[in-house]
Scaffold this motif. Structure first.
Motif, mmCIF file in Angstrom:
data_model
loop_
_atom_site.group_PDB
_atom_site.id
_atom_site.type_symbol
_atom_site.label_atom_id
_atom_site.label_comp_id
_atom_site.label_asym_id
_atom_site.label_seq_id
_atom_site.Cartn_x
_atom_site.Cartn_y
_atom_site.Cartn_z
ATOM 1 N N VAL A 98 0.594 7.203 -6.636
ATOM 2 C CA VAL A 98 -0.312 8.361 -6.667
ATOM 3 C C VAL A 98 0.489 9.643 -6.922
ATOM 4 O O VAL A 98 0.124 10.471 -7.762
ATOM 5 N N VAL A 99 1.615 9.784 -6.209
ATOM 6 C CA VAL A 99 2.460 10.972 -6.384
ATOM 7 C C VAL A 99 3.053 10.987 -7.790
ATOM 8 O O VAL A 99 3.087 12.022 -8.454
ATOM 9 N N ILE A 130 -5.397 12.050 -7.419
ATOM 10 C CA ILE A 130 -6.233 11.038 -6.770
ATOM 11 C C ILE A 130 -6.247 11.367 -5.280
ATOM 12 O O ILE A 130 -5.193 11.511 -4.665
ATOM 13 N N THR A 131 -7.421 11.522 -4.704
ATOM 14 C CA THR A 131 -7.464 11.927 -3.296
ATOM 15 C C THR A 131 -8.099 10.861 -2.416
ATOM 16 O O THR A 131 -8.192 11.030 -1.210
ATOM 17 N N ASN A 132 -8.521 9.784 -3.023
ATOM 18 C CA ASN A 132 -9.284 8.799 -2.275
ATOM 19 C C ASN A 132 -8.618 7.431 -2.391
ATOM 20 O O ASN A 132 -8.259 6.996 -3.485
ATOM 21 N N LEU A 158 0.710 4.526 -2.737
ATOM 22 C CA LEU A 158 0.722 5.961 -2.450
ATOM 23 C C LEU A 158 1.829 6.668 -3.230
ATOM 24 O O LEU A 158 1.663 7.797 -3.676
ATOM 25 N N GLU A 159 2.955 5.982 -3.399
ATOM 26 C CA GLU A 159 4.036 6.569 -4.192
ATOM 27 C C GLU A 159 3.608 6.697 -5.659
ATOM 28 O O GLU A 159 3.975 7.653 -6.329
ATOM 29 N N SER A 186 0.811 -1.217 0.000
ATOM 30 C CA SER A 186 0.000 0.000 0.000
ATOM 31 C C SER A 186 0.849 1.274 0.000
ATOM 32 O O SER A 186 0.395 2.316 -0.484
ATOM 33 N N ILE A 187 2.058 1.203 0.526
ATOM 34 C CA ILE A 187 2.911 2.407 0.488
ATOM 35 C C ILE A 187 3.351 2.667 -0.958
ATOM 36 O O ILE A 187 3.410 3.807 -1.406
ATOM 37 N N ASP A 188 3.606 1.576 -1.705
ATOM 38 C CA ASP A 188 3.938 1.733 -3.122
ATOM 39 C C ASP A 188 2.777 2.396 -3.857
ATOM 40 O O ASP A 188 2.984 3.243 -4.728
ATOM 41 N N GLN A 203 0.569 12.125 -10.351
ATOM 42 C CA GLN A 203 0.319 13.560 -10.276
ATOM 43 C C GLN A 203 1.473 14.332 -10.916
ATOM 44 O O GLN A 203 1.273 15.276 -11.671
ATOM 45 N N GLN A 204 2.679 13.869 -10.599
ATOM 46 C CA GLN A 204 3.876 14.536 -11.077
ATOM 47 C C GLN A 204 3.995 14.444 -12.605
ATOM 48 O O GLN A 204 4.236 15.439 -13.273
#
Lengths: 85, 320, 396
Positions: free
Chosen positions: A48-49, A59-61, A45-46, A41-43, A52-53
């Motif tokens: 997600v960044v 993604i906010t959810n 989130l990465e 799950s940490i991957d 965006q980049q």
């Protein structure tokens, strides 16, 4: 679309520091989490960044993130469908 | 009960086998092993340097203690995970780059090391992290000893970790250390030292420790005079470089000059540096392995960690 | 040696002392009313539970400098409330100040970094001297005076529960006569952005243990218990609020930021805290949950409660629906609330609860009503899998 997937694979390997993974060896439809590539799950989130980049996708959810990140193909499809917005 | 040091491992700026100190321009840097040989790639890919140093030292200390999974994991860190903290702080402060990585936030928390060690060992036991400036390691040791007195059959993994980053080095130099350095200050340091402690007999006993709350500062001198034969003992002094410190001088007067080692010349100055001294003391009492030439009748080591005008502590280790 | 709670101190978005906080809790009035944009203009529209007083107002109340970190100002306010009534009686005894914090002096550090971004060398270096967590404790201990021992724990969101556990053990082992134990944390841009990148923040009011929950709301504050050995409280004839009868710490050893779905760590600490006290699960009257309202926490905690209590689950609620998640302070603040629920023999109502989580079907107590509480638990879980549970018992 194929170019997008190729780029995504490279970016994911680099961003998550997956030294033992060759980007080309990642199957478009293989699950990224759990069994397949073994990400956690940490991957997620990465990634997600990363999205965006590189692609301006916000993604906010957490639930939404899970749905998008089934596989490289599903991420690519999401990017394509949100390109015009 | 008697509490023994069963094993220890340190990653530090000091290589005792070739008497080399990793220090340049007032900046001490740990001599790090090749982690690829110790931890697997999947574990390493997200780990910051402080985490690699902590996990490696913890793993080695546990390996050397017959691979016994400890009953408690207690760590100490004065400043925590500075690299990740600095990365995240820099990003949130930059209005032009608002891309923040969750990993650096997650790993900025002080208990990252203790938590990751428990994860690595699949250890569900007591897990705690102390962060009380230059007394962090002493307080973690205190907790370890209290725990072993509560549960005499247990074994405890104890560690002290701090990392020096470029950002921290530069800021501290700007703050006051550049000036101090011209007056004999050794420099800023870092290190990761881990130990297993238990009631199982080994060569070295944790005999006593005195923290300020157990009495006033004069207790430390009184204790040495009453309980230690200074002819058979070594004093590891925490003076960070011949700085004026009346408390330090009072204690040093109790020892001959050749029985005093200013340990921070080997590891530099950092909050949990007394964990390096604890490691050094254990090495000395185990036969002086790779240490400066010492006579064989060494029976006691006193670690005196004082900060001018601030905290003080004494740790007394002796041969069993 | 028994450990007694003889005083409390708390400041949160609910108010500046124990009485004001309890008044809000009894009336179902929450404090999650600020917008996150005051912390960081890039993160807006997220509700946070901000302590009403500004730094200068807190400093004025305390008659200290307003250049101190907010974490220290909040901590001083709560710690002083806890200790003030007994400060004379405590003279000559061995007194400890044991505190949890996760951000330390981060608010000032952030100010320094923002300034440096405008030009290297323009930041005020003096803003960095209180960055260390331990320095915050030193500031607070000096302000209280008469302290013989000061230490600080940082185990993320369980920090101050662990501080209360450590203080209780030190009293039990005879090292201390009195301890001011708990924790303090201010809201900062650092933690706001951190939890935001983890997608753990709800942009609406949080709904602990509800099936519709989406995440947590951050808060700030400080909470401390004044603990005394039984010998001291008897000698001084002090009114005892409750006894610290049990405590346990364990690691979940599952994931860096998430709890195991079978609630390994949480069920271990619930079980062990009861075991230390020799209390049967059926004798517990109330549980103050960790209850952050993240999807993961509430399932793990709920599963653990069912494991330990079976069909006899006591009344429970999460006061984070009132104060937000105050991180390193939450264990201290919630310990105060747990003790208050014992003293008043009343439940604290869960807020915004509608539908139980399908995974557990657990239903919290939704009313503030008279309740027989002989024993009450307070849970705190933190990143790194750090779990702590405290058990408080009524004094007759």
């Amino acid at each position: 679309m194929d170019e997008l997937k190729t780029n995504l694979k490279k970016q994911i390997v680099e961003c998550l520091n997956l030294k033992d993974v060759n980007p080309e060896s990642i199957d478009d439809n293989a699950p990224l989490f759990g069994e397949g590539l073994g990400l956690d799950s940490i991957d997620a989130l990465e990634i997600v960044v990363l999205l965006q980049q590189q692609y301006g996708i916000k993604i906010t959810n957490a639930e939404e993130a899970k749905a998008i990140m089934q596989s490289v193909a599903s991420i690519a499809a999401y990017i394509e469908s949100h390109k015009s917005n | 009960m008697e509490i023994y040091i069963n094993s220890s491992f340190a990653i530090s700026p000091y290589d005792s086998s070739r008497n080399f100190i990793g220090m340049k321009d007032g900046r001490f840097a740990c001599i790090e092993p090749d982690y690829d040989n110790i931890l697997d790639a999947r574990q390493l890919r997200r780990m910051s340097r402080i985490m690699k140093m902590a996990l490696t030292a913890a793993k080695k200390a546990i390996d050397d203690n017959g691979n016994i999974n400890p009953d408690a994991i207690i760590t100490a860190t004065g400043l925590g995970c500075l690299e990740d903290t600095g990365t995240f702080l820099t990003k949130i402060s930059d209005p032009d780059n608002r891309m923040m990585n969750p990993t650096s936030f997650i790993q900025s928390i002080h208990n990252t090391m203790a938590g990751q060690i428990s994860l690595f060992l699949r250890n569900t036991c007591y897990n705690n992290t102390f962060t009380q400036t230059s007394l962090s390691f002493e307080h973690a040791l205190f907790d370890a000893v209290m725990l072993l007195n509560e549960k005499p059959d247990n074994s405890v993994l104890l560690g002290g970790i701090d990392e020096l980053t470029t950002l921290k080095f530069d800021l501290a130099e700007r703050l006051h250390l550049a000036e101090k350095r011209s007056n004999g200050y050794y420099g800023q340091g870092e290190g990761s030292a881990f130990f297993t402690l238990s009631g199982h007999k080994s060569k070295v006993i944790v005999k006593e420790f005195i923290l300020p709350f157990m009495g006033d500062h004069s207790d430390i001198g009184n204790y040495i005079e009453a309980k230690v034969d200074t002819n058979d003992a070594i004093l590891l002094s925490g003076n960070p470089g011949n700085l004026q410190d009346p408390d330090d001088e009072t204690i040093k007067q109790l020892f001959e000059d050749d029985r005093i080692i200013d340990y921070k010349q080997y590891c530099g100055d950092y909050p949990t540096s007394s964990s390096f001294a604890f490691w050094m003391a254990n090495q000395l009492l185990n036969g002086g392995i790779g240490m400066p030439d010492l006579d064989s009748d060494l029976s006691d080591v006193i670690i005196h960690h004082s900060y001018p005008g601030n905290s003080q502590s004494l740790i007394h280790l002796c041969r069993s | 040696m028994k450990v007694h709670v003889i005083g409390t101190g708390v400041i949160s978005a609910l108010g500046e002392n124990s009485a004001a906080n309890y008044h809000a809790l009894s009336n179902g009035k929450h404090g999650i009313t600020a917008d996150s944009s005051y912390l960081d203009s890039f993160v807006s529209g997220i509700p946070v539970a901000r302590v009403m007083q500004s730094n200068s107002e807190l400093a004025e109340m305390l008659t200290v400098s307003d250049r101190l970190p907010r974490t220290a100002l909040l901590g001083m306010t709560a710690a002083k409330e806890a200790v003030q009534p007994f400060i004379k009686e405590m003279a000559g005894a061995r007194i400890g100040y044991i505190s949890g914090t996760t951000v330390g002096g981060m608010d000032l550090t952030e100010g320094f970094f923002r300034q440096e971004m405008k030009g290297k060398g323009s930041g005020k270096l003096s803003d960095l001297i209180y960055h260390e967590c331990g320095k915050i404790s030193n500031l607070i201990a000096k302000e209280i005076g008469v302290i013989d021992f000061v230490t600080t724990l940082n185990t993320a969101c369980s920090s101050s529960a662990n501080a209360i556990m450590l203080a209780s053990r030190m009293i039990k082992s005879g090292y201390l006569d009195f301890a001011i134990a708990g924790g303090t944390d201010a809201l900062t841009a650092f933690t706001l952005n951190g939890f935001n990148t983890l997608l753990l923040l709800d942009n609406e009011l949080c709904r602990p243990f509800d099936s519709s929950r989406k995440g947590l709301n951050l808060g700030e504050g400080a909470g401390y218990l004044l603990l005394a050995s039984e010998k001291m409280s008897q000698k001084l004839g002090i009114d005892v609020h409750a006894e610290v009868s049990g405590y346990a710490n364990a690691s979940d050893a599952y994931h860096q930021t998430a709890l195991s779905e079978d609630g390994t760590g949480p069920s271990l600490v619930l079980k062990n805290a009861l075991e230390i006290a020799g209390i049967h699960p059926k004798d517990v009257g109330y549980i103050n949950l960790h209850g952050t309202a993240t999807t993961n926490n509430d399932i793990a905690e709920g599963v653990a409660i069912k494991k330990v209590f079976g069909d006899n689950v006591p009344a429970f609620s999460s006061t984070k629906a009132y104060t937000g998640h105050t991180l390193g302070a939450s264990g201290g603040i919630e310990a105060v609330f747990t003790v208050q629920s014992i003293v008043n023999q009343k439940s604290i109502a869960a807020l915004r609860f509608n539908t139980p989580m399908p995974e557990t079907g657990l239903i919290p107590v939704t009313e503030s009503k008279p309740l027989k509480i002989e024993h009450a638990l307070s849970n705190s879980f933190g990143f790194g899998g750090n779990c702590c549970s405290l058990l408080f018992s009524r004094k007759h």
